[in-house]
Scaffold this motif. Structure first.
Motif, PDB file in Angstrom:
ATOM      1  N   GLY A 641      16.259   5.088  51.670  1.00 20.17           N
ATOM      2  CA  GLY A 641      16.495   4.144  52.721  1.00 20.17           C
ATOM      3  C   GLY A 641      17.362   3.233  52.045  1.00 20.17           C
ATOM      4  N   THR A 642      17.996   3.448  50.494  1.00 24.64           N
ATOM      5  CA  THR A 642      19.401   2.778  50.182  1.00 24.64           C
ATOM      6  C   THR A 642      20.335   3.687  49.961  1.00 24.64           C
ATOM      7  N   ASP A 643      19.552   5.194  50.805  1.00 22.05           N
ATOM      8  CA  ASP A 643      21.001   6.432  50.478  1.00 22.05           C
ATOM      9  C   ASP A 643      22.185   6.079  51.003  1.00 22.05           C
ATOM     10  N   GLN A 644      23.672   6.256  51.429  1.00 20.07           N
ATOM     11  CA  GLN A 644      24.325   6.598  51.569  1.00 20.07           C
ATOM     12  C   GLN A 644      25.496   7.885  51.620  1.00 20.07           C
ATOM     13  N   CYS A 645      25.935   8.136  52.763  1.00 18.05           N
ATOM     14  CA  CYS A 645      27.039   8.580  52.953  1.00 18.05           C
ATOM     15  C   CYS A 645      28.631   8.778  53.344  1.00 18.05           C
ATOM     16  N   THR A 646      29.949   8.327  52.717  1.00 22.17           N
ATOM     17  CA  THR A 646      30.887   8.458  52.952  1.00 22.17           C
ATOM     18  C   THR A 646      31.932   9.525  53.169  1.00 22.17           C
ATOM     19  N   VAL A 647      32.421   9.373  54.427  1.00 19.09           N
ATOM     20  CA  VAL A 647      33.030  11.157  54.289  1.00 19.09           C
ATOM     21  C   VAL A 647      34.365  10.694  55.205  1.00 19.09           C
ATOM     22  N   THR A 648      35.502  11.162  54.499  1.00 14.96           N
ATOM     23  CA  THR A 648      36.623  10.749  55.801  1.00 14.96           C
ATOM     24  C   THR A 648      37.645  12.098  56.271  1.00 14.96           C
ATOM     25  N   LEU A 649      37.976  12.200  57.052  1.00 20.86           N
ATOM     26  CA  LEU A 649      38.437  13.688  57.781  1.00 20.86           C
ATOM     27  C   LEU A 649      39.705  13.190  58.069  1.00 20.86           C
ATOM     28  N   GLU A 650      41.174  14.028  58.173  1.00 19.37           N
ATOM     29  CA  GLU A 650      42.426  13.954  58.490  1.00 19.37           C
ATOM     30  C   GLU A 650      43.019  14.748  58.949  1.00 19.37           C
ATOM     31  N   LEU A 651      44.260  14.468  59.682  1.00 20.18           N
ATOM     32  CA  LEU A 651      44.532  16.180  60.979  1.00 20.18           C
ATOM     33  C   LEU A 651      46.118  15.478  59.445  1.00 20.18           C
ATOM     34  N   ASP A 652      46.539  16.703  59.675  1.00 19.36           N
ATOM     35  CA  ASP A 652      47.622  16.231  58.095  1.00 19.36           C
ATOM     36  C   ASP A 652      48.721  16.947  59.257  1.00 19.36           C
ATOM     37  N   ASP A 653      49.987  17.454  58.504  1.00 16.93           N
ATOM     38  CA  ASP A 653      51.242  17.630  59.097  1.00 16.93           C
ATOM     39  C   ASP A 653      51.304  19.279  59.232  1.00 16.93           C
ATOM     40  N   LYS A 654      49.988  19.624  58.766  1.00 16.74           N
ATOM     41  CA  LYS A 654      50.301  21.272  59.326  1.00 16.74           C
ATOM     42  C   LYS A 654      48.660  21.588  60.229  1.00 16.74           C
ATOM     43  N   ASP A 655      48.569  20.693  60.958  1.00 17.07           N
ATOM     44  CA  ASP A 655      47.431  20.975  61.603  1.00 17.07           C
ATOM     45  C   ASP A 655      46.204  21.084  61.342  1.00 17.07           C
ATOM     46  N   ARG A 656      46.209  20.936  60.242  1.00 18.81           N
ATOM     47  CA  ARG A 656      44.795  21.897  59.312  1.00 18.81           C
ATOM     48  C   ARG A 656      44.164  20.451  58.993  1.00 18.81           C
ATOM     49  N   ILE A 657      42.693  20.340  58.844  1.00 15.11           N
ATOM     50  CA  ILE A 657      41.758  19.136  58.736  1.00 15.11           C
ATOM     51  C   ILE A 657      41.478  18.988  57.598  1.00 15.11           C
ATOM     52  N   VAL A 658      41.778  17.953  56.453  1.00 18.53           N
ATOM     53  CA  VAL A 658      41.279  17.364  55.285  1.00 18.53           C
ATOM     54  C   VAL A 658      40.329  17.158  55.629  1.00 18.53           C
ATOM     55  N   LYS A 659      39.150  17.556  54.777  1.00 13.76           N
ATOM     56  CA  LYS A 659      38.176  16.891  54.615  1.00 13.76           C
ATOM     57  C   LYS A 659      38.299  16.481  52.644  1.00 13.76           C
ATOM     58  N   TYR A 660      38.120  14.737  52.868  1.00 14.68           N
ATOM     59  CA  TYR A 660      37.523  13.630  51.652  1.00 14.68           C
ATOM     60  C   TYR A 660      35.736  13.779  51.319  1.00 14.68           C
ATOM     61  N   ASP A 661      35.580  13.838  50.554  1.00 19.46           N
ATOM     62  CA  ASP A 661      34.277  13.802  49.755  1.00 19.46           C
ATOM     63  C   ASP A 661      33.559  14.076  48.692  1.00 19.46           C
TER      64      ASP A 661
END
Length: 974
Positions: A641-661
């Motif tokens: 019940g206490t488990d959680q997960c945060t991620v970030t997705l970003e569109l960069d200036d080369k039109d790539r998707i950058v995944k931060y985790d």
């Protein structure tokens, strides 16, 4: 005084001049010093093969080849001379595409060894490949070896001209249906070319001002009062900058106490039990009392050897049974040695636990037994190595191996006198862990040194130091009884587990919940009375290890299932078929299994079992006994019940998707796992693998995605990624259904970066185990395995060989088949080692991977069959659940059951070394029976303890205990 020697060697085809220390340098050290860091030093005693090079046409282990034994102008080939990223050798291509790369630490040594094999024989059989790796002591702890042989066979076809590089290279489908496919790991190229920098590689490449740290492990006792720590002579040694003790940490404002939380309502622990540097007591053989800091590693080690420690020996309790005796003194003053327990009651036991013995006694048939499982060492080839420094923003930064970056920050806490928000954890390439790096003890040591000298430092433990310093799987002692009716249907079960958590208590209140969840999983048992207790001893501390806490449960329950089947005269397969849970049935915690793939899995196993039984009978001889064993297993998914997960997705200036985790990759595939869930989440946009860039495992720039543990990462990261992807796609989508580019997003002033957090709190079905009854459903999903081992027992020696292994498994929808298979093969190899050889009980003997029983390639069968049974999960991402840990849950009992089936010797005390089996065979030959161990005394009678618990219920705080640090709980949180 060093008197250097100049010499020439032909290295990778070029003559190179070297300056060596003829007294101390090994060939491995010389090669690494000139930048050839594909040559890894793992064991440093010539038993792991990670340092393999070719010397004058022959494979050698360069860590134990002194430079004085290398003739001038000798020819040396390392991985760097075999292939580069722009010009790969077929072996490197095959290693990447056959799933032979997991952590990758052993890959250079294996590829070099295989290269030498193909120079001699470009058309080897699989057995010849296995014989070669066995001869040259190449060890892989991750893969189970099968994929490595597959890779050599593929590469050999290319070398012979029978196949092209393209033929052995996996190409992702053009329709972007990647989920479930064996996409190559993003980091695989760096690993197979020797360009991935692991811990010691990073240490070599630190700034020249970096100081080196060596530990002082007295190793004089398991338990003692410290009377005096004398550092005077050490301080006078050449190159020494500082020698620190606990006093220096406290002088810098640190507490010297690793942060701990004992969350269970029945825990009696009130104080943190583990110090960074021991001050008043030594609690176990591997405790560190001081750190020597010097300009070179050799100088630091020489100084560490000069620190003396005066002690007063105290009573030593090296196992659970001794520690819980009534006259045992306390290991820690604030708490009894037996410091926590968790009951489980079901059916009639909820009204009165004493009804269970009555049901057992009145059933048609019952069996009982007592079992011991060993202190299993993880035996990763890379041990503890950490670099620590204050970065450009004055963050105390750790370059390290960690399975939980943000968790490491919590465990460091205020121990070093540095604010938590100024701690930064960065994962190096990691040479596996399997659980020991969930603990941050090595980080604390390096951090204490960096704080003391305000300079970059590199800490490296020898493998023996690492063995004594790191935690291990908790040994268990257990008593159990199970009964059935005249048709073979289980009527009731009772069990009592004692877990030896070693010198430190952190995590003990968590691991003890596993046996009371996974004993008799996944069967339908209507009435249960069970208990799990955890105690401190003076052995090394218990820590996470794949399938955390459940192998101890299956050691008891799957053996008892076979024993009861035999007594009833029912085939072990059919007995399990009768008793598996079916829709509507509940587990021993009075909740449903969520999924019921058991019948389908057994149907998949049935023809293999029938064939194996027939084969065993046909091949059985008085000299070579053959047998077949089964074991059900499984594990939970997420930390609850206490488990959680945060991620970030970003569109960069080369039109790539950058995944931060922070999906920490310890070899299980954190990089490719993150890639797979991101591809699937963004599939509506048609995103291909080349458009995704992973930015992982640096707490300064990545959000907290949780630990790589509890089979949680794919489940939690997948759900969080899907949430972030939905936000990003909604922002990018135009009214006509197409998607904006980065430039269009900026032109319209639309956000290009989105964060999402998934928490298990969102699942209302999750409930912690009640500390008074064990009723609960703590996690949202399960994984399931059904294992079958086929063994041969040599009647003359007792040696057991596993000939074949079949595993039917259900992990929901598979995300990457190569990664899942890798976890399966690896988990099975660990299970076989757990069953037959692995142990860390004798601190004087179990100092390296070989003496601790690591399986070499011929200890693991080449014939391993994996059979998926995919039941899509409603709650999981894209139908997936988790993976990894189920594969090490119960395979060891399949081996133990097979030994009994082969020769009539049941092993109650792991591991099943050949001398134990031989003693049993000799006893049978003399006409004696093999009696199980006497019932273990675990601190009190089971039913007396259950009655005490019933009479003293504790307030069940549910999730609240995890979410509040109020006055009621404050004394328990550190």
């Amino acid at each position: 005084m060093i008197k250097p020697r100049k010499m020439w060697l032909n290295i990778n085809g070029a003559d190179r001049m070297l300056i060596c220390d003829p007294e101390k340098d090994s060939l491995a050290q010389v090669l690494r010093r000139i930048g050839l860091t594909s040559v890894k030093i793992g064991c440093d005693t010539g038993v792991c093969g990670s340092c393999s090079v070719i010397l004058n046409g022959k494979v050698i282990r360069s860590c134990n080849r002194k430079i004085t034994r290398v003739k001038e102008y000798s020819r040396v080939i390392t991985l760097e001379g075999i292939g580069t990223p722009e010009n790969l050798h077929p072996l490197q291509v095959a290693w990447m595409n056959r799933g032979a790369v997991q952590c990758g630490f052993c890959a250079p040594g294996f590829i070099v060894s295989a290269y030498a094999l193909l120079l001699e024989n470009d058309n080897p059989t699989r057995q010849e490949v296995r014989d070669w790796f066995q001869k040259h002591k190449n060890v892989c702890r991750c893969t189970g070896y099968k994929q490595l042989v597959d890779a050599v066979m593929d590469a050999a076809r290319v070398v012979r001209g029978e196949a092209s590089m393209e033929d052995i290279t996996y190409t992702p489908p053009k329709n972007n249906e990647c989920y479930g496919k064996p996409l190559v790991r993003p980091a695989a190229l760096a690993k197979v070319t020797g360009l991935a920098d692991y811990g010691e590689d990073m240490a070599l490449k630190m700034p020249p001002e970096t100081l080196h740290v060596a530990v002082v492990q007295p190793r004089v006792a398991h338990h003692a009062k410290i009377l005096k720590i004398d550092t005077k002579e050490a301080l006078q040694m050449p190159g020494v900058v500082k020698v620190i003790t606990h006093e220096d940490i406290k002088a810098k404002g640190g507490t010297n106490q690793m942060a701990e939380a004992n969350l269970h309502e029945r825990s009696t622990v009130t104080l943190p039990s583990r110090k960074i540097l021991s001050d008043e007591k030594i609690f176990r053989y591997g405790d560190v009392v001081a750190l020597a800091i010097a300009h070179t590693p050799a100088q630091a080690r020489a100084a560490a050897a000069k620190v003396t420690v005066d002690i007063e020996p105290l009573p030593e309790y090296l196992n659970f049974l001794d520690a819980v005796m009534p006259d045992a003194i306390r290991v820690h003053d604030d708490t009894p040695n037996l410091y926590c327990c968790q009951p489980v009651l079901k059916g009639a036991a909820l009204e009165d636990a004493e009804k269970i013995p009555e049901i057992l006694d009145n059933s048609a048939c019952s069996v009982e037994g007592s079992f011991h499982s060993s202190r299993e060492p993880h035996l990763s080839i890379e041990g503890c190595t950490v670099q620590a420094y204050f970065d450009e923003d004055d963050y105390l930064t750790f370059q390290c191996k960690s399975q939980g970056l943000y968790t490491s920050i919590s465990r460091i806490g205020s121990s070093l006198g540095v604010a938590r928000d100024k701690l930064r954890i960065v994962d190096n390439f990691n040479g596996a862990s399997f659980g020991w790096s969930t603990n941050a003890g090595d980080l604390c040591l390096a951090g204490a040194a960096a704080v003391a000298v305000k300079s970059p430092v590199a800490l490296s433990l020898s493998y023996e130091e690492h063995q004594h310093f790191s935690g291990k799987r908790c040994p268990s002692y257990s008593n159990g009884r199970v009964a059935c009716d005249e048709k073979g249907k289980i009527t009731a079960a009772e069990f009592d587990f004692g877990l030896d958590h070693g010198a430190y208590s952190w995590g003990g209140d968590h691991v003890m919940e596993k046996p009371v969840r996974f004993a008799f999983f996944p069967y339908n048992v209507p009435h249960v009375a069970g208990l799990c207790r955890v105690a401190n001893t003076n052995h090394t501390f218990g820590t996470a290890y794949r399938s955390y806490g459940s192998p101890q449960a299956y050691t008891l329950s799957e053996a008892l299932m076979d024993m009861l089947a035999e007594k009833m005269g029912i085939d072990p397969f059919e007995f399990r078929w009768i008793n598996i849970a079916r829709p509507g049935d509940t587990n021993i915690n009075s909740h449903g299994f969520k999924e019921y793939p058991m019948e389908a899995m057994m149907e998949k196993m049935r023809p293999h079992y029938d064939r194996a039984v027939t084969d065993a009978k046909a091949a059985d001889t008085p000299e070579k006994r053959r047998g077949v064993g089964l074991a059900w297993g499984g594990f939970n998914v997420t930390e609850g019940g206490t488990d959680q997960c945060t991620v970030t997705l970003e569109l960069d200036d080369k039109d790539r998707i950058v995944k931060y985790d922070t999906w920490q990759d310890l070899g299980q595939g954190g990089d490719v796992g993150s890639l797979m869930v991101t591809l699937e989440a963004l599939k509506p946009m048609g995103v291909t693998p080349d458009r995704i860039r992973l930015c992982q495992n640096d707490t300064k720039i990545c959000p907290d995605s949780g630990m790589s543990a509890a089979s949680r990462s794919h489940y939690m990261n997948g759900l969080a990624t899907r949430m972030a992807a939905e936000k990003l796609m909604e922002a990018m989508q135009k009214p006509d259904g197409t998607y904006r580019t980065y430039m269009e997003m900026k032109a319209e002033n639309i956000e290009t970066r989105f964060e999402a957090t998934y928490t298990c709190m969102a699942d209302p079905t999750i409930t912690r185990l009640d500390p008074n009854t064990g009723i609960g459903d703590p996690t949202p999903a399960f994984t399931y395995v059904l294992n079958m081992a086929e063994v041969e027992v040599d009647a003359a020696t007792g040696k057991t060989t596993v000939l074949r292994f079949v595993c039917v498994y259900d992990v929901g929808k598979i995300g990457n088949i190569a990664a899942v298979s890798g976890q399966a093969y690896g988990g099975i190899s660990h299970s076989i080692g757990f069953a037959l050889s692995e142990d860390y009980s004798d601190v004087k003997k179990h100092t390296n991977i070989a003496s601790s029983g690591v399986p070499y390639i011929k200890d693991i069968p080449d014939d391993i069959l994996l059979i998926p049974c995919e039941t899509p999960r409603k709650s999981g991402p894209f139908g997936s659940s988790g993976a990894s840990e189920a594969f090490q849950s119960s395979g060891h009992v399949a081996v133990i059951n097979a030994i009994y089936n082969a020769c009539g010797v049941r092993i109650f005390d792991l591991p099943a070394r050949h001398e134990k089996v031989k003693a049993g065979l000799d006893s049978l030959a003399a006409g004696n029976t093999i009696a199980p161990p006497r019932k273990y005394f675990l601190g009190s009678d089971l039913y007396e303890e259950l009655e005490t618990i019933k009479a003293n219920p504790v307030k069940f705080r549910g999730h609240d205990m995890f979410n509040s640090l109020g006055d009621e709980d404050g004394a328990r949180f550190f």
